[in-house]
Enzyme design. Sequence first.
Site, PDB file in Angstrom:
ATOM      1  N   SER A   1      59.336  49.080  19.358  1.00 55.10           N
ATOM      2  CA  SER A   1      59.628  47.839  18.655  1.00 55.10           C
ATOM      3  C   SER A   1      59.426  48.064  17.161  1.00 55.10           C
ATOM      4  O   SER A   1      59.020  49.149  16.738  1.00 55.10           O
ATOM      5  CB  SER A   1      58.700  46.726  19.140  1.00 55.10           C
ATOM      6  OG  SER A   1      57.410  46.928  18.589  1.00 55.10           O
ATOM      7  N   LYS A   2      59.673  47.014  16.406  1.00 54.63           N
ATOM      8  CA  LYS A   2      59.557  47.110  14.943  1.00 54.63           C
ATOM      9  C   LYS A   2      58.170  47.566  14.499  1.00 54.63           C
ATOM     10  O   LYS A   2      58.013  48.144  13.438  1.00 54.63           O
ATOM     11  CB  LYS A   2      59.881  45.754  14.317  1.00 54.63           C
ATOM     12  CG  LYS A   2      61.362  45.418  14.409  1.00 54.63           C
ATOM     13  CD  LYS A   2      61.761  44.405  13.354  1.00 54.63           C
ATOM     14  CE  LYS A   2      63.248  44.125  13.385  1.00 54.63           C
ATOM     15  NZ  LYS A   2      63.638  43.211  14.476  1.00 54.63           N
ATOM     16  N   ARG A   3      57.183  47.291  15.342  1.00 59.52           N
ATOM     17  CA  ARG A   3      55.830  47.717  14.986  1.00 59.52           C
ATOM     18  C   ARG A   3      55.742  49.230  14.797  1.00 59.52           C
ATOM     19  O   ARG A   3      54.908  49.737  14.066  1.00 59.52           O
ATOM     20  CB  ARG A   3      54.820  47.310  16.063  1.00 59.52           C
ATOM     21  CG  ARG A   3      54.437  45.849  16.055  1.00 59.52           C
ATOM     22  CD  ARG A   3      53.386  45.573  17.126  1.00 59.52           C
ATOM     23  NE  ARG A   3      53.868  45.978  18.450  1.00 59.52           N
ATOM     24  CZ  ARG A   3      53.389  46.991  19.149  1.00 59.52           C
ATOM     25  NH1 ARG A   3      52.385  47.692  18.686  1.00 59.52           N
ATOM     26  NH2 ARG A   3      53.892  47.298  20.330  1.00 59.52           N
ATOM     27  N   HIS A   4      56.589  49.946  15.520  1.00 63.34           N
ATOM     28  CA  HIS A   4      56.539  51.407  15.451  1.00 63.34           C
ATOM     29  C   HIS A   4      57.247  51.958  14.224  1.00 63.34           C
ATOM     30  O   HIS A   4      57.004  53.087  13.820  1.00 63.34           O
ATOM     31  CB  HIS A   4      57.178  52.010  16.702  1.00 63.34           C
ATOM     32  CG  HIS A   4      56.418  51.724  17.952  1.00 63.34           C
ATOM     33  ND1 HIS A   4      56.782  50.735  18.833  1.00 63.34           N
ATOM     34  CD2 HIS A   4      55.305  52.299  18.464  1.00 63.34           C
ATOM     35  CE1 HIS A   4      55.924  50.710  19.840  1.00 63.34           C
ATOM     36  NE2 HIS A   4      55.022  51.644  19.634  1.00 63.34           N
ATOM     37  N   GLY A   5      58.153  51.174  13.657  1.00 59.82           N
ATOM     38  CA  GLY A   5      58.946  51.640  12.513  1.00 59.82           C
ATOM     39  C   GLY A   5      60.374  51.180  12.672  1.00 59.82           C
ATOM     40  O   GLY A   5      60.630  50.175  13.335  1.00 59.82           O
TER      41      GLY A   5
END
Length: 528
Positions: free
Chosen positions: A281-285
């Site tokens: 997800s966006k949390r990862h990049g």
Amino acid sequence: MTRKAPPAKVSISPHRWYSGCMQIRDRYAPSPTGLQHIGGIRTALFNYLFARSVSGRPQGGAFILRLEDTDRSRFDQSYVQNLYDTFKWLGIHWDEGPDIGGPVGPYVQSERFDQYKKYALELTARGRAYYCFCSSERLEQVRAEREAIRQSGYDRHCRGIDPAEAARRAAAGEPCTIRLKIPLEGEEAVTRFRDYLLGDMEWKNSDVNPDPVLLKSDGFPTYHLANVVDDHLMGITHVLRAQEWLSSTPLHIIMYRAFGWTPPEFCHLPMVMGTDGKKLSKRHGATSVDEFRAQGCLSEALINYVALLGASYEEGKDIYSLRELEERFSLDKLNKAPAIFDYKKLEWYNGMYIRMKGDTELAELCLPYAVKAGLFGGPGREPDGEQRELFVRAMPLIRERLGFLTEAASRLGYLFSEPALPPPEEFIPKKGDLAAAAALLRRGRELLRPLAEAAGDEEAEALIKDYAEKNGIKLGDLLMPLRVAVTGARVSPPLFGSLRLLGPERSLARVDRALAALAACCRGATNS
Ligand code: GLU
Ligand code: ZN
């Protein structure tokens, strides 16, 4: 560890899985409610490769693009454009789709609305679906009540209404939806199907979403109805889709049965996780293809890496072109285990592809990023002829260490404008002071012209080594202040190549500027 599909308990050979079909037809069926992301292009790529991998065989293969735009509230035309741009950039094309047409179009669900209603009514007539007249207030109340006892969905309130009466009420214009009647008794009370990767799956229908809506009160279909009707009408033989859709599959199988249609084969692809084991997800990049493009990712690298998310090919071979993948793809290359998306690994792939490029091609690829970053005299400024030539000639200096195309601009800034003069401490060698730094730089200056005029690195290296040896100076002590003076930093692309590109005059001017600054500093130090 490479996991080979199918697992032992399932005995579907990849050949048998499609041998019965006249033609393999698979599809990518995105809902244009967001930018194309890694998971989406992975699904598309696997479907594309599967269709291509069999296209040379008697049955042939066709890869279809279908836009599932029934959720009009989240639809945005810019996402459709993003889809087209993304796949054009990736070099993946479909055999049938909204833009190129085909025998079973239109390929956009919003242009097929009439069909869905017809099929919902057909299921109703067959006693496999029913009208629901519940108000949204009632449904909301039911939802809340059921949630309190940890149940979800509808309470099947209208299932018992006499069909003739229901049809009358609907015909009279009473607001209603059409719901699927999930079979709860007899042989059909359990739904089974065989997933290519996951093997035999079985659901008790009492655990399946209770009688979901197929047709909304405004006449719009829900995802389930449109998806099943279209897969059937478009002759889809194989559904390769993300595992997050697995929970819809029993519903879909129930619908195929209700229509009396043969369901396609299903293969739910392993999830894509971040390196922490959580869903990517966006949390990862970055997750959208746009972001990877903006970072200077090459399409070949992205395809190569994404093709290996959940599939394994030859042991010890990492690099596959799209053509090679088309030839080699087969379902037994798919893994059951979740795929891990590792940004470092993508960077590695990108670097590998960068190193395969010639100077001119690499320069062309890096150029738009460099223009944007302002390398040629300000953001957006295009290079003049001379700058362009210098840029091409600079490629050998950075190619080996470039991870992404964007990095070219920051690494090569010193070739296109005067670097800021670094603080004096930067020039000081290990165990030395400002005076020592200045002395070393003066020594280096003597060598500057021959170094800048040398035919190549070898000649330059021999020259400076010889000088260092004869004068009892450590090579590094000679090189470091020169590098700082010429490139403006201790860490830079190779010095000798830089000197040749800058030429003797510009290089000398930079060293003189540094010497003057160091001298001023030394005076300052003695005065105080
Ligand atoms: N429209 C669904 C999606 O957004 C399609 C799922 C499927 O492939 O059946 O992915
Ligand atoms: Zn109802």
